[in-house]
Design a protein around this motif. Structure first.
Motif, PDB file in Angstrom:
ATOM      1  N   VAL A  85      11.177  45.752  36.489  1.00  0.00           N
ATOM      2  CA  VAL A  85      10.731  47.146  36.492  1.00  0.00           C
ATOM      3  C   VAL A  85      11.444  47.928  37.592  1.00  0.00           C
ATOM      4  N   ASN A  86      11.577  47.329  38.763  1.00  0.00           N
ATOM      5  CA  ASN A  86      12.197  48.027  39.899  1.00  0.00           C
ATOM      6  C   ASN A  86      13.712  48.145  39.790  1.00  0.00           C
ATOM      7  N   SER A  87      14.367  47.231  39.066  1.00  0.00           N
ATOM      8  CA  SER A  87      15.834  47.237  38.966  1.00  0.00           C
ATOM      9  C   SER A  87      16.288  47.269  37.511  1.00  0.00           C
ATOM     10  N   SER A  88      15.540  47.965  36.668  1.00  0.00           N
ATOM     11  CA  SER A  88      15.811  47.928  35.228  1.00  0.00           C
ATOM     12  C   SER A  88      17.213  48.403  34.866  1.00  0.00           C
ATOM     13  N   THR A  89      17.713  49.463  35.502  1.00  0.00           N
ATOM     14  CA  THR A  89      19.041  49.988  35.170  1.00  0.00           C
ATOM     15  C   THR A  89      20.123  48.949  35.477  1.00  0.00           C
ATOM     16  N   LYS A  90      20.035  48.323  36.653  1.00  0.00           N
ATOM     17  CA  LYS A  90      21.028  47.317  37.044  1.00  0.00           C
ATOM     18  C   LYS A  90      20.991  46.107  36.098  1.00  0.00           C
ATOM     19  N   ILE A  91      19.792  45.678  35.744  1.00  0.00           N
ATOM     20  CA  ILE A  91      19.637  44.501  34.886  1.00  0.00           C
ATOM     21  C   ILE A  91      20.184  44.788  33.488  1.00  0.00           C
ATOM     22  N   VAL A  92      19.828  45.941  32.929  1.00  0.00           N
ATOM     23  CA  VAL A  92      20.315  46.305  31.590  1.00  0.00           C
ATOM     24  C   VAL A  92      21.837  46.430  31.609  1.00  0.00           C
ATOM     25  N   HIS A  93      22.371  47.051  32.664  1.00  0.00           N
ATOM     26  CA  HIS A  93      23.822  47.200  32.749  1.00  0.00           C
ATOM     27  C   HIS A  93      24.510  45.841  32.850  1.00  0.00           C
ATOM     28  N   PHE A  94      23.939  44.926  33.637  1.00  0.00           N
ATOM     29  CA  PHE A  94      24.521  43.585  33.751  1.00  0.00           C
ATOM     30  C   PHE A  94      24.492  42.871  32.396  1.00  0.00           C
ATOM     31  N   ALA A  95      23.340  42.921  31.707  1.00  0.00           N
ATOM     32  CA  ALA A  95      23.223  42.285  30.383  1.00  0.00           C
ATOM     33  C   ALA A  95      24.220  42.902  29.403  1.00  0.00           C
ATOM     34  N   ALA A  96      24.386  44.227  29.477  1.00  0.00           N
ATOM     35  CA  ALA A  96      25.316  44.928  28.588  1.00  0.00           C
ATOM     36  C   ALA A  96      26.763  44.531  28.890  1.00  0.00           C
ATOM     37  N   LYS A  97      27.081  44.337  30.185  1.00  0.00           N
ATOM     38  CA  LYS A  97      28.441  43.919  30.544  1.00  0.00           C
ATOM     39  C   LYS A  97      28.734  42.509  30.028  1.00  0.00           C
ATOM     40  N   VAL A  98      27.730  41.639  30.065  1.00  0.00           N
ATOM     41  CA  VAL A  98      27.892  40.287  29.515  1.00  0.00           C
ATOM     42  C   VAL A  98      28.161  40.372  28.014  1.00  0.00           C
ATOM     43  N   ILE A  99      27.381  41.212  27.326  1.00  0.00           N
ATOM     44  CA  ILE A  99      27.576  41.398  25.879  1.00  0.00           C
ATOM     45  C   ILE A  99      28.967  41.974  25.606  1.00  0.00           C
ATOM     46  N   ALA A 100      29.376  42.966  26.407  1.00  0.00           N
ATOM     47  CA  ALA A 100      30.697  43.592  26.239  1.00  0.00           C
ATOM     48  C   ALA A 100      31.806  42.564  26.451  1.00  0.00           C
ATOM     49  N   PHE A 101      31.631  41.691  27.445  1.00  0.00           N
ATOM     50  CA  PHE A 101      32.632  40.662  27.733  1.00  0.00           C
ATOM     51  C   PHE A 101      32.807  39.742  26.533  1.00  0.00           C
ATOM     52  N   PHE A 102      31.675  39.247  25.993  1.00  0.00           N
ATOM     53  CA  PHE A 102      31.755  38.332  24.856  1.00  0.00           C
ATOM     54  C   PHE A 102      32.195  39.045  23.584  1.00  0.00           C
ATOM     55  N   SER A 103      31.825  40.309  23.437  1.00  0.00           N
ATOM     56  CA  SER A 103      32.291  41.099  22.278  1.00  0.00           C
ATOM     57  C   SER A 103      33.802  41.271  22.355  1.00  0.00           C
ATOM     58  N   GLY A 104      34.309  41.518  23.552  1.00  0.00           N
ATOM     59  CA  GLY A 104      35.749  41.664  23.753  1.00  0.00           C
ATOM     60  C   GLY A 104      36.491  40.378  23.445  1.00  0.00           C
ATOM     61  N   LYS A 105      35.932  39.251  23.881  1.00  0.00           N
ATOM     62  CA  LYS A 105      36.538  37.942  23.604  1.00  0.00           C
ATOM     63  C   LYS A 105      36.580  37.679  22.103  1.00  0.00           C
ATOM     64  N   LYS A 106      35.470  38.035  21.417  1.00  0.00           N
ATOM     65  CA  LYS A 106      35.387  37.816  19.968  1.00  0.00           C
ATOM     66  C   LYS A 106      36.394  38.692  19.253  1.00  0.00           C
ATOM     67  N   ALA A 107      36.478  39.965  19.670  1.00  0.00           N
ATOM     68  CA  ALA A 107      37.425  40.895  19.047  1.00  0.00           C
ATOM     69  C   ALA A 107      38.859  40.429  19.283  1.00  0.00           C
ATOM     70  N   LEU A 108      39.124  39.906  20.481  1.00  0.00           N
ATOM     71  CA  LEU A 108      40.468  39.415  20.819  1.00  0.00           C
ATOM     72  C   LEU A 108      40.828  38.215  19.962  1.00  0.00           C
ATOM     73  N   SER A 109      39.879  37.284  19.790  1.00  0.00           N
ATOM     74  CA  SER A 109      40.159  36.085  18.971  1.00  0.00           C
ATOM     75  C   SER A 109      40.325  36.451  17.500  1.00  0.00           C
ATOM     76  N   ASN A 110      39.572  37.463  17.014  1.00  0.00           N
ATOM     77  CA  ASN A 110      39.713  37.916  15.622  1.00  0.00           C
ATOM     78  C   ASN A 110      41.059  38.590  15.392  1.00  0.00           C
ATOM     79  N   SER A 111      41.551  39.324  16.396  1.00  0.00           N
ATOM     80  CA  SER A 111      42.832  40.019  16.245  1.00  0.00           C
ATOM     81  C   SER A 111      44.011  39.051  16.259  1.00  0.00           C
ATOM     82  N   LYS A 112      43.827  37.864  16.848  1.00  0.00           N
ATOM     83  CA  LYS A 112      44.902  36.858  16.881  1.00  0.00           C
ATOM     84  C   LYS A 112      45.039  36.104  15.568  1.00  0.00           C
ATOM     85  N   LYS A 113      43.989  36.181  14.722  1.00  0.00           N
ATOM     86  CA  LYS A 113      44.013  35.434  13.454  1.00  0.00           C
ATOM     87  C   LYS A 113      44.947  36.095  12.453  1.00  0.00           C
TER      88      LYS A 113
END
Length: 194
Positions: free
Chosen positions: A166-194
């Protein structure tokens, strides 16, 4: 005053029913696989490794609970300015917040409950290992102590986590979103190599 559109209400109901059925089936599948794997690993491991696995399972439940609470209590507006500045993870954070109900359901209910069930069965397996290794005069006491330990760690960890979420919700959501963005980027990169 305009009348509510009955077809829109029916679409929303169908969407909700599909979501509930999907989450039900996914929970059964994920729970069965993780239970089987963790049970197999714990049975073949020593006591120290078994305790570490148990702690990791409890910790995963606490972390996902923190993310679920943070998503329901965070404000969307800071992420719009981040998205305008093209800050990594801002778009994913907005998507998480706009789907807060589902994200919270997955984090708190699906993952949290699965971790709760698995940690309970892991505690029972560790109790059996302790009883096989050592001669206790009250074997039931070991099972009770393990169960109490897991419950205490889970409830205490989640209580601390909720305050932090509750006290750090913005930081936590942003961190979780960055993790998702990182893995989404990896997935997009691997799909583009196929």
């Amino acid at each position: 005053m305009s009348k509510p559109d009955p077809s829109q209400g029916k679409k929303e109901r169908n969407k909700t029913i599909r979501w509930v059925v999907t989450i039900f089936l996914v929970t059964i599948f994920v729970s069965a696989v993780i239970s089987m794997v963790s049970e197999e690993i714990i049975q073949k491991s020593g006591l120290l490794v078994s305790f570490l696995i148990l702690l990791v399972i409890v910790l995963i439940g606490i972390i996902f609970d923190i993310v679920g609470v943070a998503v329901t209590s965070a404000d969307e507006s800071p992420f719009h300015s981040m998205a305008a500045r093209k800050v990594p993870g801002a778009q994913q954070a907005i998507h998480l917040l706009r789907n807060a109900e589902r994200v919270s359901s997955i984090c708190n209910d699906v993952v949290g409950d699965i971790c709760g069930v698995i940690s309970g069965s892991a505690a029972a397996t560790i109790s059996a290992q302790l009883l096989a290794k050592f001669n206790f005069s009250w074997p039931t006491l070991i099972a009770l102590l393990m169960s109490a330990l897991v419950s205490g760690l889970t409830v205490g960890g989640k209580a601390i986590g909720k305050t932090f979420a509750v006290n750090s919700s913005t930081k936590i959501v942003h961190f979780a979103a960055k993790v998702i963005a990182f893995f989404s980027g990896k997935k997009a990169l691997s799909n583009s190599k196929k």
